[in-house]
Structures are given as C-alpha cells and as structure tokens.
Design a protein around this motif. Structure first.
Motif, PDB file in Angstrom:
ATOM      1  N   TYR A   1      -8.309  -0.934   5.590  1.00 40.38           N
ATOM      2  CA  TYR A   1      -8.919   0.312   4.377  1.00 40.38           C
ATOM      3  C   TYR A   1     -10.666  -0.090   3.765  1.00 40.38           C
TER       4      TYR A   1
ATOM      5  N   HIS B   1       7.559   0.775   7.220  1.00 47.93           N
ATOM      6  CA  HIS B   1       7.107   1.281   5.941  1.00 47.93           C
ATOM      7  C   HIS B   1       7.457   2.423   5.601  1.00 47.93           C
TER       8      HIS B   1
ATOM      9  N   SER C   1       1.036   4.130  13.240  1.00 47.76           N
ATOM     10  CA  SER C   1       2.020   3.246  12.882  1.00 47.76           C
ATOM     11  C   SER C   1       2.702   2.841  14.802  1.00 47.76           C
TER      12      SER C   1
ATOM     13  N   TRP D   1      -4.256   4.271   9.521  1.00 43.80           N
ATOM     14  CA  TRP D   1      -2.892   3.217  10.011  1.00 43.80           C
ATOM     15  C   TRP D   1      -3.010   4.143  10.805  1.00 43.80           C
TER      16      TRP D   1
ATOM     17  N   GLY E   1      -6.574  -5.574   4.628  1.00 41.27           N
ATOM     18  CA  GLY E   1      -5.287  -4.461   5.799  1.00 41.27           C
ATOM     19  C   GLY E   1      -4.040  -5.169   5.754  1.00 41.27           C
TER      20      GLY E   1
ATOM     21  N   THR F   1       0.837  -1.756  -0.002  1.00 40.97           N
ATOM     22  CA  THR F   1      -0.124  -0.105   0.270  1.00 40.97           C
ATOM     23  C   THR F   1       0.542   1.797  -0.553  1.00 40.97           C
TER      24      THR F   1
ATOM     25  N   GLY G   1       4.020  -0.708  10.863  1.00 39.31           N
ATOM     26  CA  GLY G   1       2.878   0.265  10.756  1.00 39.31           C
ATOM     27  C   GLY G   1       1.418  -1.126  10.540  1.00 39.31           C
TER      28      GLY G   1
ATOM     29  N   GLU H   1      -3.382  -6.595  13.247  1.00 39.50           N
ATOM     30  CA  GLU H   1      -4.233  -6.117  12.114  1.00 39.50           C
ATOM     31  C   GLU H   1      -5.675  -7.160  12.051  1.00 39.50           C
TER      32      GLU H   1
ATOM     33  N   SER I   1      -0.304  -5.497   7.723  1.00 39.06           N
ATOM     34  CA  SER I   1       0.535  -4.934   8.643  1.00 39.06           C
ATOM     35  C   SER I   1       2.427  -5.052   8.251  1.00 39.06           C
TER      36      SER I   1
ATOM     37  N   CYS J   1     -14.377   3.479   7.245  1.00 40.83           N
ATOM     38  CA  CYS J   1     -12.943   3.471   7.961  1.00 40.83           C
ATOM     39  C   CYS J   1     -12.676   4.839   8.197  1.00 40.83           C
TER      40      CYS J   1
ATOM     41  N   PHE K   1      -2.443  -0.914   8.614  1.00 35.83           N
ATOM     42  CA  PHE K   1      -3.429  -0.637   8.049  1.00 35.83           C
ATOM     43  C   PHE K   1      -4.246  -1.071   7.726  1.00 35.83           C
TER      44      PHE K   1
END
Length: 963
Positions: A684, A673, A623, A621, A667, A562, A680, A647, A669, A694, A682
């Motif tokens: 989505y 990143h 971190s 997202w 998702g 991503t 991180g 995640e 992970s 989201c 994420f």
C-alpha cells in the motif's frame, strides 16, 4: 608532458588502489557532447537581443527555442530536459518580452524550496541588469519576507513575483483580494522543478494549482503555465495531473556536456566504509564533492565519521538535510558555493538546482531509488563543460544489487513516471474547504467538474464541513481561515523537536512519522550531534530531546493490520487474482530495539505504550490459493516465512516499476485474511489517501511478480538477505523470513497448472464494520424511521432560573403546563402540573421522544415529579444534534424562522408573566405552538436531510441532519 585531469587521476587511482581491488563493477565514459542550436521563429525585440549579447549568448539551444516559441504563442509548456540545460532562460525571455510589450504584465514564478527562489532571483537580476529602456522588477515573497516588504509587494506587485507553494496556499489564495492587481494582470505562471510535486506534496499541489487558476478566472486572467522538470517518463501527464491543463512537451536536451564518468562500486566492507575512503581521496585532491545518502540519520552519521577521519579537512565538510533551520541551510549553501566547504553530505534536499558552485564528484551512497533521481543528483557535477564523475556505491538493498548485476541498466533503463494522486480524498477535502473560504464555491464551478471533486463536495456537505446555500447552488466554508490547518508537505500535523537544555528548536517532524522516528528513547541526530528523545507530547506537538553520547541507534517494532474498504479493479495474474482498491491500515508501535552501530547487533529490546496509528490509503493485493498453501505445507514449507519474504521482495523492487522509494510504501502479509478467506499479500501507499503508486504498479501486475521472483533468484545468498527478502524497516525484525519458501510460492503462482484463486474478491460490510454482512441501505433506514411512533414534548414552568438560583436548579422551577404531540394519533395532548403522572404514562407508550433542549431542561424540570430514569427513554434532542454539528447552539426561533418561515409566537418570559397573571389558556396556546414548530422542524429535517440557519457571515445555509 601531458597532465591528466584531476577527475581522471582520481578514477585511475581508484581502479588501481588495493583496497578497491575487484570492487569496481562498472566504469563507463561518456564523451563530450556538442550542442545543437536553433533560431526562434520570431526575432526577439531589440532590448532582448541586447540582453543576450551582454550575457555572452549568441545562440540558443534548440530545445530552448522550441520551448520559447510555444510559450510566445500562448501555449502551456513543460520543458523536461537534463540538469544545467538552460531551462531558466526558456521562461525568462518570454516573460521579459511580455513586459516590454505591456509594462502591466505580471508573472508568478513558483519554486519548491525557498533556497531555489533566492538562487533564481540572482539569475533574474543578472539578466535584468542588461535590460534597457525598461526596468524589470522582481521580488521574493516567502516566509522570510518582512511584514513591511510584504505590504509593499502587495500594494505594487513586481513584474516577476518569486514564491513557493506555501505562500500560494497560505498568503495569495486566502487573501486574494489583496492580490487583485497581480491576479488580474497575471500572464505567466512558471512552475520550476515540477517533478518534485509527487507523493503527498503532489496531491496537495494538484489542489493548490486548481485553487489558483479558479481565482485567476475570477479576476479575468488566463495565464500561460510553464513547467520545468528533470527528465521523467511522463512530463505531459504529470502537468495534466497537477493542473488539468493540456501542455506541449519539450524533452530532448540539445545542450553540450563535458566528459563524464559513471562508476559502480560493489564494496566488500560495506558502502559507508567505501564512501569514507572515496571521500578522503577526493578531499586530498581538492575535488569539490557532494555525497548523497538515503536518510537523514545516515547523513548525520556519515558527516560525523567523515569529520573524525579527515584531519585538516574536518571543518570543510558539512551535513545538509531537511529539518535544519533555514538560516543553517543558507549558511551551508553559501559556504559551498564560495569554496569554503569542499564537501557536503546531503539527503535529497540538495538534489534540486540550488547554485552551490561547480562540483567535480558525486558519490551516491546507495541507489537513489529511481533513474530520475540518479541523473538529477549526478547532474549537480560537471557544469560549464567540466569533466566530472558519478560514483554509485552499492548497498545491500535489492535495487542496489540489481544494478550491481545489471549496471548497464543505469544508462539504458528509461526514466520512471512521476505519479500524482489528484483525487486523494483526504487532501482534496481540506482544499475544497479552503477554496470555499476564499470564494463561495458554486456547485457548477469548473473546478468541480471531475467526478471525484463532486463526490468530495457531497461528502463535505454531508459531514458539515461545508455549508450548502438554501437553494443548493453555493458552498460556504464554516471556517474563515482553514488554510493554516493544511500542511502541504506532510500527511498530518507537524511536531517540533526541542532541546530540553535551552528550549532551542532543532527541527520538525511530520505527525505521521513521529511515533516511528521520535518515540521516547529514540536516538535523534542533528548536525552531527546525538540526542535521545525523552518525551513525546501529542497535546503540545512537541518532542523533547537531550544531548547524549551513545554507540547505538534505534529501530521500532510494530504490528499492522489492514481492511479492504473498496475495490477499484481486479484482474487475473498467473494463478491468482490481483486487485487495487482502498484500504484501512492500522499500525501499533509496540517497542524498539537498541542496535549497536558498529556491528548491527541488537543490544536491548524496549517496550513502548503508544496509541495505534490508523489511516486509509490505496493499495494492491493478491491471494495465494488454498491449494498452493496446502502443497507448501505438505512439502514442509514455512508458509508465513515465504509470504513475508515475497512481501519484502516485492516492495524492494517496486521502484523499478514506478517512481517511488521503498519508504513510500508499506506492506502486510498474512496466512489468512478474513475478507480474502485466504492467505494474502498487501502492498500500500504509505500515506493517508494514497499517492497513486500502487495504482500505477497494478497496471504492471504480471511484471511485478516477475521482477520480484527475479530479484530472489538472482541473489547468491543462501537463506535470504537485505539484497532480496530482508527489509530495513520491518516492524517484526525480519522474522519469520524464508527465501526458499518465497520461491516455492512464486513458482507455484507462475505455474500454468497451479490451482487458480477465486475469480474475484467481493467485499460487504454491515454498519458496525464487520466483514461478510450486507450494508443497511439509507432507504431501509428511512422506511424503518417512518414506522416509529414518536412524540414531541415541550413544557413551561412556574418560576424562572433567576428565581430558583440558576439553570442547574431546574428541578425547582415546577411545571405550569406541558404539551405532547403523538404521531400515531396525530393529536396534541395538554397537561397541567397535577396531571404530570398521566404525561409519564403517555411517554412510556412512545418509541421516541423529541424536543428542543429537552435533556438539559424539560427532563430536569420533570425529574422533581418522578424517580424515572430519563436516560432510558429514547430521546432526540434537536438542540443537542445542532450543537454537535456546529459547535455552538442556535435557538428554536432562529431555526424555525429560517427553515419554516414561521418563528415562535412568544418566549419563556411571556409564559412566566402569564402564569403570574393566571392566564393558563395563553400559556397552553404558546406551548402548543412551540411543539408544532419543533415537530415541523423535525419533519423537515427528516425528509430533506437538512435544516436552514443563518451563519456567522449572515448567509442562509443548510445544516445537514440525520434525524
């Protein structure tokens, strides 16, 4: 002797049965509820009172009266009450009254499914049969309506037209001139089951409704909108997101109900085994049963197993799901309503109010994903005051286990909000093109008032997907019929699934899911039959399958990546920063596993060679600070396993916060990143453009981390399981996963003493898309372009294409003269055939050479005089750029006439004649004129970012150019 009700007997037997000993985690009885009635503020006209009397209705429920009173006052209304609470009557009576007062009044009833329209037509017919002295005409207009009936309906619209979203989009809006009589007289628009318009369908419908209202305004109508919905948390907001209208809300149901039971089963041997036992016991008592599953595949599998184990009842059980052909679904509905079928095993396709008769028992194989869906499905049983039961058979999913541990939450937890992303750019852009094709779109149109819509117009004009008029006030569509390229229920094009043995179409699948679910080698189930996918043909959009007897199912393996494209908002959440924004997700399906259906073991891992799927969506997202990662590594914690587990757990509990299914989400992970410069996680929206899920969850960011941690802590497993950190759709097969590492990370993030992540993320990209570099601004590009020394070239020839045997032999046509304009010297330079070498020397001094059809003609002619590689000369061919934008060619005379109001002074045939007559001065004058026109056209396009042309509809419009 007192006889208990069959449902009560069933429940008593269930609780006493040895196989279910200790598995009934919850049983709650709901006593019958007495109805509450009210009287309308204004008496109904005599004919309507007679209708009610003939229907045996002497009183109306209070919620019905509240809705009707508002509708009769011309207010937009949303009625969000329980299933079977009499919502149909709330909009039918005001419509009938309007027709009674004005026979010219018309109403449009929109249903999400064709079957619902068919069902409601019967109800309306029953009401109308008691109506005198007027005749209330109603008609269905859908894909099954014959061409003859369609024309009759358009020519003489009925009082009530029942249709579906596709027909509004594909028939009424694009051919509105044929529907002028209906649209001009439209008083009511009824939108039934509005809560189903969420996700991708909701994004599409937000645009379809706006297009419909725009056309109503065009014909002078301002209809009252009536929405009906299941119980959701935000019916008023939902109606506004879909239409932009302010509505009056009626939410409290005052209809009576019979005695109801709710049971939660925690099965020892798995939900499927328990469901089959429960269904068999129900069939033996002749309880009419509906079984809901969470997937098409499970629906088919359960139907196969149920038939194999039900003996004499095998023929009275059927699967039902989307993907069946319409005639197959209608047959199943009719058999169920008549009692011929005793049980149906369905996906959510039978969640809505299609009349399938009075049912007694609802079995839910797994939590449906939302409180709304649970009670919507449960509302299919116990109609007309019958005693009924809803049984939730929990699975291993995180949400199922949450409700095993907290079953009272099924009753006490409020309904979720239904979310619509009306500003989904991918969807909105396509509908704006449709709107412009329907009716030229003025830039001050009320539809374009929201900023997102204005941005969409700018984007479409820049991309050439809409044309702007010469005066900049009106948008035109370059496509006459763009509607057929827009699928309301999918995020991409549709693939048909074809049985190779007889070319029979078995069903359809969305292009967005096809690589995951219908790849070569995948097992596809249809109506109890098993098929293997033999080929996937993207060119023809076909999936070819063949019947196969197998004892395994398939699951894909994939890898994802991503990139953050835009940050909407960010905020501190515990020791991290959480952000919401726009992401680009790339998924590569690399293979699939064959999994033994009996024990879940992987039998074989098979590779696949498929193209990557890339789309843009919305996501959130956060971190994990480097200091926390360092602490984990020092403590020998498996960091990647922990990130991956967080995640999965977060996606698993996501539907507790918003109305979503985990399949609506994706998702990623990562332990590093590059844009975050940290580890991180994420999450989505799993469809292009995003569904708004989201964004809604971001508002509850702290609660998301709390509930995620709670789901992991409460799970009694030791190392992680499907109830907490495993995902059934994980592309890496849930590897690596570490439950304890996930708890370490979440505890560290919640610790007030934990090291904090950076205050905010920042994203910068350069033109090639690499992170970490600043963008080059348009102003800088323009300044750079202004410093370029360019020349504009045109040549004339001694011979015609016909004389040398065709345009492909242009090198044999020979130069008569050439004219070059030099921007540095602001002067024209003329050359005849013998001076061509001097022309080449001049061309080498330029940074850019500009011409019109210069690559395909001028350079080919000049190639006879040199071995120079013209491909190495920086060249801007205006005709080439125009063709790239339009897909077809325009003449220089056309563009110059419309843009500069100065056409060519002659043509190539004149120049050839002058050559033969020896009139070189006239040829040079003509060639110089063409160079000047080409130069001025280039300058106009460079300065204004467009040129003008007359399109195929004879409109003078702007063609965006980037010169």
């Amino acid at each position: 002797m007192t006889h208990s009700h069959p449902i009560e007997e069933y429940i008593l037997a269930l609780k006493a049965a040895k196989p279910f000993e200790g598995q009934v985690a919850y049983h709650r009885e709901f006593a019958p509820i007495e109805p509450v009635y009210a009287t309308p503020a204004k008496l109904w006209p005599e004919p309507i009172q007679a209708v009610l009397a003939n229907l045996g209705i002497d009183r109306l429920y209070r919620h019905q009266v509240q809705s009707m009173d508002a509708i009769r006052q011309g207010k937009h209304v949303v009625a969000a009450t329980a299933t079977a609470s009499g919502k149909t009557l709330t909009y039918c009576l005001p419509v009938i009254e309007s027709v009674f007062q004005d026979p010219e009044a018309r109403a449009l009833f929109i249903y999400p499914l064709k079957a619902l329209a068919q069902d409601q037509r019967k109800t309306i017919g029953q009401i109308a049969s008691h109506l005198t002295p007027i005749e209330l005409r109603s008609e269905i207009y859908d894909g099954d309506t014959s061409a003859y009936r369609r024309k009759k309906i358009r020519d003489n619209p009925p009082h009530i037209l029942l249709t579906n979203p596709e027909m509004i989009h594909l028939s009424i809006c694009p051919h509105h001139d044929r529907w002028a009589d209906l649209l001009a007289r439209l008083r009511f628009v009824v939108v039934d089951e509005v809560h189903t318009y969420r996700g991708i369908l909701g994004s599409h419908m937000a645009q379809v409704f706006r297009r419909l209202m725009r056309l109503c305004r065009h014909y002078g109508a301002a209809p009252t909108f009536v929405f009906t919905s299941a119980t959701v948390a935000n019916p008023e907001e939902l109606a506004f997101q879909l239409t932009g209208l302010t509505v009056e809300t009626v939410e409290e149901s005052t209809a009576g109900t019979g005695k109801r039971h709710l049971l939660v089963i925690d099965p020892v041997d798995g939900p499927l085994t328990a469901t089959l036992m429960l269904l068999k016991a129900a069939l033996s008592r002749n309880l009419r049963t509906i079984v809901y599953t969470q997937s098409r595949k499970l629906t088919e599998l359960l139907a196969i197993w149920a038939k194999n184990r039900s003996g004499a009842f095998a023929d009275r059980i059927s699967a039902y799901r989307a993907g069946f052909l319409p005639e197959e679904r209608r047959e199943i509905e009719a058999r169920l309503a008549s009692g011929e079928l005793l049980a149906v095993i369905s996906t959510s396709a039978l969640e809505l109010g299609i009349d399938i008769g009075s049912l007694d028992l609802c079995l839910l194989v797994g939590y449906p994903g939302s409180i709304v869906a649970t009670w919507q499905r449960g509302g299919r049983v116990g109609r007309s005051g019958r005693e009924s039961a809803v049984v939730l058979v929990a699975g291993e999913d995180a949400l199922d286990q949450f409700f095993i541990r907290h079953p009272e939450q099924l009753v006490e937890r409020p309904a979720e909000a239904a979310v619509v992303n009306a500003a989904n750019a991918d969807v909105m852009d396509r509908h704006l093109v449709c709107a412009a094709a329907e009716l030229a779109l003025k830039t001050d149109d009320p539809m374009l008032k929201p900023e997102a819509f204005r941005a969409g117009i700018d984007r479409l004009v820049t991309d050439g997907r809409l044309y702007l008029s010469a005066d900049g006030t009106t948008c035109y569509s370059p496509l006459k019929s763009p509607h057929r390229h827009v699928d309301l229920r999918g995020s991409g094009s549709r693939f048909v699934i074809v049985d190779e043995s007889d070319e029979r179409v078995l069903g359809e699948i969305d292009g967005f899911r096809v690589y995951r679910e219908a790849h070569p080698g995948a097992i596809y189930l249809h109506r109890g039959q098993t098929f293997r996918v033999n080929s996937l043909e993207p060119e023809t959009r076909k999936v070819r399958v063949a019947a196969a007897r197998v004892f395994y199912h398939t699951r894909v393996r994939s890898a994802k990546d991503t990139r953050i494209l835009e940050i909407f908002e960010q905020k501190p959440v515990y020791a991290t920063t959480m952000a919401i924004g726009r992401l680009r997700v790339t998924e590569q399906v690399s293979g699939y596993d064959r999994i033994d259906t009996r024990n879940g073991k992987v039998l074989e891992r098979c590779p696949l060679d498929l193209p990557p799927m890339t789309f843009e969506t919305q996501g959130l997202w956060f971190s994990v600070p480097a200091a926390i990662i360092g602490q984990a590594e020092t403590a020998w914690i498996h960091v990647m396993g922990g990130l991956h587990a967080v995640e999965h757990a977060a996606i698993g509990v996501f539907p507790l916060l918003v109305m979503a299914d985990r399949n609506d989400l994706g998702g990623i992970s990562t332990n590093y990143h590059p844009q975050l410069e940290a580890a991180g996680i994420f999450i989505y929206d799993g469809l292009p453009g995003g569904a708004g899920l989201c964004i809604q969850a971001f508002k509850q960011g702290r609660e998301l981390l709390d509930v995620t941690r709670g789901a992991i802590v409460d799970c009694p497993c030791e190392n992680g399981c499907p109830s907490c950190v495993h995902s059934p759709k994980c592309g890496s097969g849930n590897r690596p996963i570490d439950k304890n590492a996930a708890l370490f990370l979440l505890n560290a993030l919640k610790d007030s003493q934990a090291p904090k992540s950076p205050a905010f993320f920042s994203i910068a990209e350069k033109e090639d898309g690499e992170p970490g570099k600043a963008k080059i601004s348009p102003d800088e590009k323009k300044a750079h372009g202004a410093a370029v020394r360019y020349g504009v070239l045109d040549i004339e020839t001694q011979r015609s294409a016909k004389e040398v045997g065709g345009w492909h032999r242009a090198a044999q046509m020979k130069v008569s003269c050439a004219v070059l304009y030099d921007s540095k010297e602001d002067a024209f330079f003329e050359y005849v055939e013998g001076q061509v070498p001097a022309l080449f020397e001049k061309l080498r001094e330029l940074d850019l050479v500009i011409g019109f059809n210069i690559k395909r003609f001028d350079y080919r002619v000049l190639s006879a005089y040199t071995d120079m590689d013209f491909g190495c000369i920086p060249t801007l061919d205006l005709l080439e750029k125009v063709k790239e934008r339009l897909g077809y060619r325009l003449s220089l005379d056309h563009l110059a006439s419309e843009t500069l109001d100065a056409g060519k002074t002659a043509d190539g045939l004149d120049a050839l004649r002058w050559w033969k007559e020896g009139k070189m001065a006239k040829i040079l004058e003509y060639c110089r004129s063409d160079v000047a026109i080409t130069r001025d056209l280039f300058r106009f396009g460079r300065e204004n970012r467009y040129v003008l042309f007359r399109n195929k509809a004879e409109q003078i419009v702007r063609l965006p150019v980037d010169w």
